[in-house]
Design an enzyme around this catalytic site. Sequence first.
Site, PDB file in Angstrom:
ATOM      1  CG  HIS A  79      -2.227  18.568 -23.616  1.00 56.39           C
ATOM      2  ND1 HIS A  79      -1.818  17.530 -24.257  1.00 56.39           N
ATOM      3  CD2 HIS A  79      -3.615  18.204 -24.164  1.00 56.39           C
ATOM      4  CE1 HIS A  79      -2.422  16.502 -24.643  1.00 56.39           C
ATOM      5  NE2 HIS A  79      -3.801  17.263 -24.537  1.00 56.39           N
ATOM      6  CG  HIS A  81      -7.625  18.939 -27.236  1.00 55.90           C
ATOM      7  ND1 HIS A  81      -7.356  18.304 -28.506  1.00 55.90           N
ATOM      8  CD2 HIS A  81      -7.085  18.338 -26.176  1.00 55.90           C
ATOM      9  CE1 HIS A  81      -6.557  17.384 -27.968  1.00 55.90           C
ATOM     10  NE2 HIS A  81      -6.305  17.283 -26.507  1.00 55.90           N
ATOM     11  CE  LYS A  84     -10.550  16.984 -30.784  1.00 50.87           C
ATOM     12  NZ  LYS A  84     -10.294  15.712 -30.031  1.00 50.87           N
ATOM     13  CG  HIS A 239      -3.000  12.970 -27.509  1.00 47.59           C
ATOM     14  ND1 HIS A 239      -2.617  14.299 -28.295  1.00 47.59           N
ATOM     15  CD2 HIS A 239      -4.261  13.607 -27.121  1.00 47.59           C
ATOM     16  CE1 HIS A 239      -3.309  15.317 -27.938  1.00 47.59           C
ATOM     17  NE2 HIS A 239      -4.299  14.794 -27.281  1.00 47.59           N
ATOM     18  CD  GLU A 242      -6.968  10.712 -23.294  1.00 44.57           C
ATOM     19  OE1 GLU A 242      -7.452  11.533 -22.830  1.00 44.57           O
ATOM     20  OE2 GLU A 242      -6.583  10.871 -24.541  1.00 44.57           O
ATOM     21  CG  ASP A 339      -6.764  17.112 -21.941  1.00 45.94           C
ATOM     22  OD1 ASP A 339      -6.565  17.361 -23.443  1.00 45.94           O
ATOM     23  OD2 ASP A 339      -7.132  16.191 -21.755  1.00 45.94           O
ATOM     24  CG  ASN A 340     -10.227  17.798 -24.305  1.00 41.88           C
ATOM     25  OD1 ASN A 340      -9.393  17.281 -24.113  1.00 41.88           O
ATOM     26  ND2 ASN A 340     -10.865  17.755 -25.566  1.00 41.88           N
TER      27      ASN A 340
END
Length: 454
Positions: A79, A81, A84, A239, A242, A339-340
Amino acid sequence: MQIPGVAHYWLLNAQVPLSLLKEAVPGAVPNRDNLVLLDLEIKGGQICQIRAATGIPPQGIPSVDLRRGQVWPCFVDIHTHLDKGHVWPRTPNPDGTFAGARQAGQEDWAKMEQAYGRDPERFREDLYRRFSFGLRCSYAHGSQAVRTHLACENPQVMEANWEVFVQLRREWAGKLELQAVTLLSLDAFLTSAGEKLADKVAEVGGILGGVAAMGPELDRQLDRVFALAKERGLDLDFHTDETDDPGSLTLRHVAAAALRNDFPHRVVCGHCCSLAVQPPEVAHKTMALVREAGIAVVSLPMCNLYLQARNPGHTPRWRGVTLLHELKALGVPVMIASDNCRDPFYGFGDHDGLEVFREATRLLHLDTPYGDWPQAITTTPARIMGLTERGQIGVGLPADLVLFKGRGFDELLSRPQHDRVVLRQGQAIDTTLPDYSELDDLMEKVGAALSPKK
């Protein structure tokens, strides 16, 4: 440690998490950290023999004594991103909240559109370079597979995202296995444009997904997404929840939809934060449905610790993570992921699987005992991603390994292990990380796009 530049050699006195072995090794007894001491023979890019450590170097074949340092299979990051990533210098999150992150993320796409005008090539170049930067970090740290969510709300962003993904998947073939998931509001799938998007995803071999939000249309949206995926033979990745709102039950709705639609393919749900703030009877009902539906859950400990319960001037009272222990005890496949990275949703991160495991261990108490928790960033996500020969160590498997000097977990998780050695098909790769300055021109160009004109 120096790895011989030859096709045939031994790794001696390597400590391997027992749970990461494809098969038990006769005579290898796990210690209190569930590590076993082994010798591994590498030949022609594969592991051709594993034995309980003897301490005796084989004659006539080069060997490296790891001195009880740990050996892991390469990481599997399910997972992320990447579209971004690495925009913080030009578009930070002013208050660190989830709402601030969403607004800043939308602002960054708007900045890109304004900065590059009607030049789609320059727009794609910005995306390509940042996406590539993240992949280079992942590869250098020891990942061998990455799944990324791609923003699909804006037509220009969506088109560029999928074009760049397809290009990078081709360029990284043999080094990183790349998968991509649509990221948008689920109501989009009720439109003709949503059906066209599903067709495009099927054409390029992607995964359908999006952000599930509570509302009167949620079940209708989910039924449509499940139908589109079922018709095209696609996996799903959502998602869910969250938030710290205990009234958010989208995970339960996804599980019910999977059962209602008799869905035959894999379903992953990420975040699931609200599960941890719900009354036990409410959470247990959801978790039982998740188990029945065969859904896998991924927790994003670093990003959710950063975003959840953030209230300026107040100390956060919870950790933002889901009920990973309870889900696992019920037999639900559980995972952790990056994640991010360096974007409005998380101002830090470096696409490092070891960092994810280290922080998850601290936040989620994955220690004492460690048990099979190392599978959460290796074996389990590999299986969920359909990568049968990834995320484990065994005879006949590729020698895609990460070698650490850290011996027990107290050593492994106390330092960043920047001196790790990453093997791909038995050969050490260059683990030099890309320099942040490579992206400076993108930060300056786009960062100035919406600045007041003098």
